[in-house]
Design a protein around this motif. Structure first.
Motif, PDB file in Angstrom:
ATOM      1  N   THR A 105       0.834  -1.201   0.000  1.00 21.38           N
ATOM      2  CA  THR A 105       0.000   0.000   0.000  1.00 21.38           C
ATOM      3  C   THR A 105       0.863   1.243   0.000  1.00 21.38           C
ATOM      4  O   THR A 105       1.678   1.438  -0.872  1.00 21.38           O
ATOM      5  CB  THR A 105      -0.942  -0.005   1.221  1.00 21.38           C
ATOM      6  N   ASN A 106       0.739   2.057   1.000  1.00 26.60           N
ATOM      7  CA  ASN A 106       1.327   3.382   1.003  1.00 26.60           C
ATOM      8  C   ASN A 106       1.971   3.563   2.370  1.00 26.60           C
ATOM      9  O   ASN A 106       1.385   3.210   3.377  1.00 26.60           O
ATOM     10  CB  ASN A 106       0.180   4.379   0.796  1.00 26.60           C
ATOM     11  N   ALA A 107       3.190   4.072   2.401  1.00 25.26           N
ATOM     12  CA  ALA A 107       3.933   4.115   3.659  1.00 25.26           C
ATOM     13  C   ALA A 107       3.698   5.402   4.441  1.00 25.26           C
ATOM     14  O   ALA A 107       4.360   5.643   5.431  1.00 25.26           O
ATOM     15  CB  ALA A 107       5.435   3.938   3.392  1.00 25.26           C
ATOM     16  N   ARG A 108       2.777   6.251   3.983  1.00 24.60           N
ATOM     17  CA  ARG A 108       2.506   7.474   4.756  1.00 24.60           C
ATOM     18  C   ARG A 108       1.027   7.634   5.011  1.00 24.60           C
ATOM     19  O   ARG A 108       0.206   7.316   4.159  1.00 24.60           O
ATOM     20  CB  ARG A 108       3.037   8.708   4.034  1.00 24.60           C
ATOM     21  N   GLN A 109       0.721   8.143   6.213  1.00 28.25           N
ATOM     22  CA  GLN A 109      -0.657   8.372   6.591  1.00 28.25           C
ATOM     23  C   GLN A 109      -1.121   9.667   5.939  1.00 28.25           C
ATOM     24  O   GLN A 109      -0.354  10.608   5.799  1.00 28.25           O
ATOM     25  CB  GLN A 109      -0.718   8.500   8.110  1.00 28.25           C
ATOM     26  N   ARG A 110      -2.394   9.669   5.531  1.00 26.66           N
ATOM     27  CA  ARG A 110      -2.927  10.899   4.947  1.00 26.66           C
ATOM     28  C   ARG A 110      -3.004  11.954   6.051  1.00 26.66           C
ATOM     29  O   ARG A 110      -3.376  11.662   7.184  1.00 26.66           O
ATOM     30  CB  ARG A 110      -4.327  10.621   4.379  1.00 26.66           C
ATOM     31  N   ALA A 111      -2.629  13.173   5.698  1.00 21.79           N
ATOM     32  CA  ALA A 111      -2.628  14.236   6.707  1.00 21.79           C
ATOM     33  C   ALA A 111      -4.055  14.603   7.075  1.00 21.79           C
ATOM     34  O   ALA A 111      -4.909  14.763   6.214  1.00 21.79           O
ATOM     35  CB  ALA A 111      -1.890  15.452   6.167  1.00 21.79           C
ATOM     36  N   GLY A 112      -4.322  14.697   8.370  1.00 20.64           N
ATOM     37  CA  GLY A 112      -5.631  15.099   8.855  1.00 20.64           C
ATOM     38  C   GLY A 112      -5.458  16.079   9.983  1.00 20.64           C
ATOM     39  O   GLY A 112      -4.342  16.525  10.245  1.00 20.64           O
ATOM     40  N   PRO A 113      -6.518  16.429  10.656  1.00 24.70           N
ATOM     41  CA  PRO A 113      -6.366  17.307  11.825  1.00 24.70           C
ATOM     42  C   PRO A 113      -5.545  16.602  12.898  1.00 24.70           C
ATOM     43  O   PRO A 113      -5.742  15.423  13.172  1.00 24.70           O
ATOM     44  CB  PRO A 113      -7.803  17.568  12.285  1.00 24.70           C
TER      45      PRO A 113
END
Lengths: 183, 177
Positions: free
Chosen positions: A80-88
């Motif tokens: 998948t993707n090694a970074r979390q989507r930016a959120g609050p």
């Protein structure tokens, strides 16, 4: 220093390190770092179990939590993707809920019997019989194995079935990818 | 990870000892810490190490996916088989005392077989999970890599926009060539 105090100090510092690791897991945005921190967290809790004289549990925690789980999380990240989507960064609602739960648990645990107290209800039910009769009845010196495999054999069968079912579930979702093999 | 000579040599040296230690944990669980769960995980980790260092294609040749699938079912079957055997011999389900003339010997035999079943299933499921997540080499991997690269780029752009940070590349367990 008496050994009990040293043991206490080791336990407190291990638990403090676990708290720091948990905070780091919650704050990091890199999922790769989070997977490695999960491994460290498991290794620390394995050390806590060793201090508490639960070597069988420590063994399992080190092998499953620090070993296999980390590898599986890394294998998932490779897909998948090694970074979390930016959120609050901070949400007040869930934070208040978590803090309330912590306070509630702390309040409830004040009522518990002291750790490993011989007069605790958990240590008065079937445990004395397992400890006294186990080695004689099963011929197995390790009481943990005797309890898990014989006295509580039905529970262990359930656990194995859970692992098997989890494997089937993953198999049904992802497949074994056995089709085209490239050499 | 095909060009890491140090990793390859170290893994080759370590593997026999990892697998041997797993067998020790499995069959010494009666006397010391250990048992089927831990042994299964260690054995599975040994195979996964092999897959990581030498590529899943080689691991699939050594431990075929079909055998893994069969072993996962066989372990549970062995466990329940011991229970049914004691049931047929006239005792309760999973009451091992009846399995031999001497109840203690029967208990010992039952625990050994049951732990073997646990070890088989846990080993097989761990390898199975890794095979499933590591995926097939070839088309699927290329797609996964493309997905990840695209997502990485997007994340990097976002990160740069957010606070000027750079993104980190994820591990690639599946590359072989």
């Amino acid at each position: 220093m008496p050994p009990a105090v040293i043991e206490h100090l080791i336990l407190v510092s291990l638990l403090a390190l676990m708290t720091v690791t948990a905070g780091a897991i919650a704050l990091t945005r890199s999922l790769f770092a989070a997977a490695m921190l999960f491994g460290i967290f498991s290794l620390l809790s394995a050390a806590v179990f060793v201090v508490l004289d639960a070597v069988d549990v420590a063994f399992t925690e080190a092998a499953v939590g620090a070993g296999i789980s980390t590898i599986l999380m890394l294998a998932t990240l490779a897909r998948t993707n090694a970074r979390q989507r930016a959120g609050p960064r901070l949400r007040p609602g869930p934070l208040a809920l978590a803090a309330g739960l912590v306070l509630l648990l702390a309040w409830a645990s004040s009522d518990r019997p002291r750790f490993a107290a011989p007069e605790a209800p958990a240590n008065l039910h079937v445990a004395p019989r397992y400890l006294q009769e186990g080695p004689r009845e099963t011929g197995v010196p390790n009481v943990v194995t005797a309890v898990l495999a014989s006295y509580r054999g039905y529970d262990t069968l359930g656990e194995v079935t859970v692992i098997f079912t989890a494997g089937i579930g993953v198999l049904a979702l992802l497949g074994l990818g056995g089709g085209a093999r490239r050499d | 990870m095909q060009h890491h000579t140090v990793l390859k040599v170290a893994a080759k040296l370590l593997l026999p000892f990892i697998l041997l230690f797993a067998l020790y944990v499995q069959f010494h669980g009666d006397f010391g810490p250990g048992g089927g769960f831990q042994a299964g995980v260690i054995f599975g980790a040994g195979i996964i190490l092999y897959a990581l260092v030498f590529g899943t294609g080689h691991a699939r040749a050594v431990v075929p996916p079909g055998a893994v699938r069969a072993a996962a079912a066989l372990g549970v079957l062995l466990y329940t088989g011991v229970g049914v055997a004691s049931l047929l011999l006239g005792a309760n389900f999973l009451d091992y005392g009846i399995l031999a003339a001497d109840p203690v010997a029967g208990q010992h035999l039952g625990i050994l077989l049951v732990e073997l079943g646990v070890g088989l299933t846990v080993t097989a499921v761990m390898i199975l999970l890794f095979y499933a997540f590591a995926g097939v080499e070839g088309a699927e991997t290329d797609r996964a890599v493309a997905n990840r690269d695209g997502a990485e780029r997007a994340a990097a752009e976002r990160a740069v926009a957010d606070r000027g940070g750079a993104s980190r590349a994820g591990p690639d367990w599946t590359s072989t060539s």
